[in-house]
Design a protein around this motif. Structure first.
Motif, short mmCIF file in Angstrom:
data_model
loop_
_atom_site.label_atom_id
_atom_site.label_comp_id
_atom_site.label_asym_id
_atom_site.label_seq_id
_atom_site.Cartn_x
_atom_site.Cartn_y
_atom_site.Cartn_z
N GLN A 184 -20.95 45.30 6.59
CA GLN A 184 -22.24 45.23 7.75
C GLN A 184 -22.40 43.66 7.83
O GLN A 184 -22.29 42.93 6.95
N ALA A 185 -23.06 43.14 9.02
CA ALA A 185 -23.33 41.76 9.30
C ALA A 185 -24.37 41.42 8.21
O ALA A 185 -24.91 42.19 7.85
N GLY A 186 -24.19 40.29 7.67
CA GLY A 186 -24.93 39.81 6.51
C GLY A 186 -24.05 40.01 5.27
O GLY A 186 -24.65 39.55 4.06
N GLY A 187 -22.89 40.78 5.09
CA GLY A 187 -22.46 41.06 3.99
C GLY A 187 -21.49 40.20 3.41
O GLY A 187 -21.27 39.08 4.01
N SER A 188 -20.77 40.63 2.35
CA SER A 188 -19.81 39.32 1.84
C SER A 188 -18.47 40.30 1.67
O SER A 188 -18.50 41.57 1.07
N LEU A 189 -17.39 39.57 1.59
CA LEU A 189 -16.08 39.93 1.16
C LEU A 189 -15.22 38.92 0.66
O LEU A 189 -15.40 37.74 0.89
N ARG A 190 -14.56 39.24 -0.40
CA ARG A 190 -13.69 38.27 -0.91
C ARG A 190 -12.05 38.61 -0.78
O ARG A 190 -11.62 39.42 -1.39
N LEU A 191 -11.42 37.66 0.08
CA LEU A 191 -10.10 37.74 0.18
C LEU A 191 -9.29 36.93 -0.64
O LEU A 191 -9.63 35.92 -1.30
N VAL A 238 -17.72 28.30 9.86
CA VAL A 238 -17.68 29.08 8.74
C VAL A 238 -18.35 28.13 7.49
O VAL A 238 -18.52 28.53 6.51
N LYS A 239 -18.70 26.68 8.03
CA LYS A 239 -19.08 25.97 6.91
C LYS A 239 -20.43 26.35 6.31
O LYS A 239 -21.39 26.92 7.16
N GLY A 240 -20.63 26.39 4.98
CA GLY A 240 -21.81 26.98 4.48
C GLY A 240 -21.71 28.76 4.19
O GLY A 240 -22.54 28.73 3.43
N ARG A 241 -20.88 29.15 4.58
CA ARG A 241 -20.75 30.66 4.63
C ARG A 241 -19.52 31.02 3.91
O ARG A 241 -19.35 32.02 2.98
N PHE A 242 -18.43 30.34 4.09
CA PHE A 242 -17.22 30.80 3.51
C PHE A 242 -16.86 29.72 2.50
O PHE A 242 -17.01 28.39 2.54
N THR A 243 -15.80 30.01 1.48
CA THR A 243 -15.67 29.11 0.20
C THR A 243 -14.38 29.48 -0.19
O THR A 243 -13.60 30.67 -0.19
N ILE A 244 -13.29 28.39 0.30
CA ILE A 244 -11.88 28.67 -0.31
C ILE A 244 -11.67 27.92 -1.87
O ILE A 244 -12.38 26.98 -2.05
N TYR A 262 -8.20 32.02 -2.76
CA TYR A 262 -9.33 33.09 -2.53
C TYR A 262 -10.00 32.60 -1.41
O TYR A 262 -10.16 31.47 -1.02
N LEU A 263 -10.59 33.56 -0.67
CA LEU A 263 -11.69 33.08 0.45
C LEU A 263 -12.73 34.02 0.30
O LEU A 263 -12.86 35.14 0.63
N GLN A 264 -13.98 33.38 -0.41
CA GLN A 264 -15.30 34.30 -0.28
C GLN A 264 -15.99 33.96 0.85
O GLN A 264 -16.32 32.76 1.38
N MET A 265 -16.45 35.04 1.44
CA MET A 265 -17.03 35.20 2.81
C MET A 265 -18.36 35.86 2.66
O MET A 265 -18.28 36.79 2.37
N ASN A 266 -19.20 34.77 3.02
CA ASN A 266 -20.81 35.35 2.82
C ASN A 266 -21.26 35.35 4.14
O ASN A 266 -20.94 34.70 5.02
N ALA A 275 -11.60 39.94 12.55
CA ALA A 275 -10.17 39.49 12.86
C ALA A 275 -9.30 39.87 11.69
O ALA A 275 -9.62 40.28 10.59
N VAL A 276 -7.97 39.69 11.87
CA VAL A 276 -7.10 39.83 10.65
C VAL A 276 -7.05 38.27 10.31
O VAL A 276 -6.77 37.31 11.13
N TYR A 277 -6.92 38.48 8.90
CA TYR A 277 -6.89 36.92 8.05
C TYR A 277 -5.50 37.02 7.51
O TYR A 277 -5.21 37.98 7.03
N TYR A 278 -4.92 35.66 7.61
CA TYR A 278 -3.68 35.27 7.24
C TYR A 278 -3.86 34.26 6.23
O TYR A 278 -4.36 33.28 6.40
N CYS A 279 -3.12 34.42 4.93
CA CYS A 279 -2.89 33.34 3.95
C CYS A 279 -1.57 32.59 4.52
O CYS A 279 -0.67 33.11 5.09
N ALA A 280 -1.71 31.14 4.32
CA ALA A 280 -0.56 30.22 4.74
C ALA A 280 -0.27 29.10 3.63
O ALA A 280 -1.21 29.15 2.92
N ALA A 281 0.63 28.83 3.45
CA ALA A 281 1.29 27.74 2.47
C ALA A 281 2.21 26.81 2.95
O ALA A 281 3.18 27.49 3.78
N ASP A 282 2.27 25.74 2.62
CA ASP A 282 2.95 24.69 2.88
C ASP A 282 3.21 23.43 1.91
O ASP A 282 2.12 23.26 1.41
#
Length: 123
Positions: free
Chosen positions: A13-20, A64-70, A80-84, A92-99
């Motif tokens: 729900q809006a206002g909630g959190s997830l950690r990817l 996302v500044k102030g709400r998400f933390t990588i 990780y991506l902490q999303m508050n 959205a669909v969230y993708y991890c990337a590396a280089d």
């Protein structure tokens, strides 16, 4: 060949959190800058956040500044991506990337991508 596997998406729900989470197949994870991108249907994949190989510098898109933390744990080869304070527009669909190059991660040209994980935020 580096493999990335995301997990942690879901419905919240809006206002909630997830950690990817993003698991990497490399034992030299610190050699790679990593990031998160997201994509909605019919639109291009866009930058969300990035982190240097050592984890000492992070970058975020303004929305996302102030709400998400990588973050990352190189001992566990994880990112990780902490999303508050999630909003419906974060859906959205969230993708991890590396280089090996941070600049490449930042502009979306990473050599390695995960398969994506769906995040849905209900209003």
């Amino acid at each position: 060949q580096l493999q990335l596997v995301e997990s942690g998406g879901g419905l919240v729900q809006a206002g909630g959190s997830l950690r990817l989470s993003c698991a990497t197949s490399s034992r030299a994870a610190s050699s790679y800058a990593m990031g998160w991108f997201r994509q909605t249907p019919g639109k291009e994949r866009v930058f969300v956040a990035a982190i240097t190989g050592s984890g000492d510098s992070t970058y975020y898109t303004d929305s996302v500044k102030g709400r998400f933390t990588i973050s990352r744990d190189n001992t566990e080869n994880m990112e990780y991506l902490q999303m508050n304070s999630l909003r419906p527009e974060d859906t959205a669909v969230y993708y991890c990337a590396a280089d090996v190059r941070l600049s490449v991660v930042l502009y979306g040209g990473s050599r390695y991508w995960g398969q994506g994980t769906q995040v849905t935020v209900s209003s």
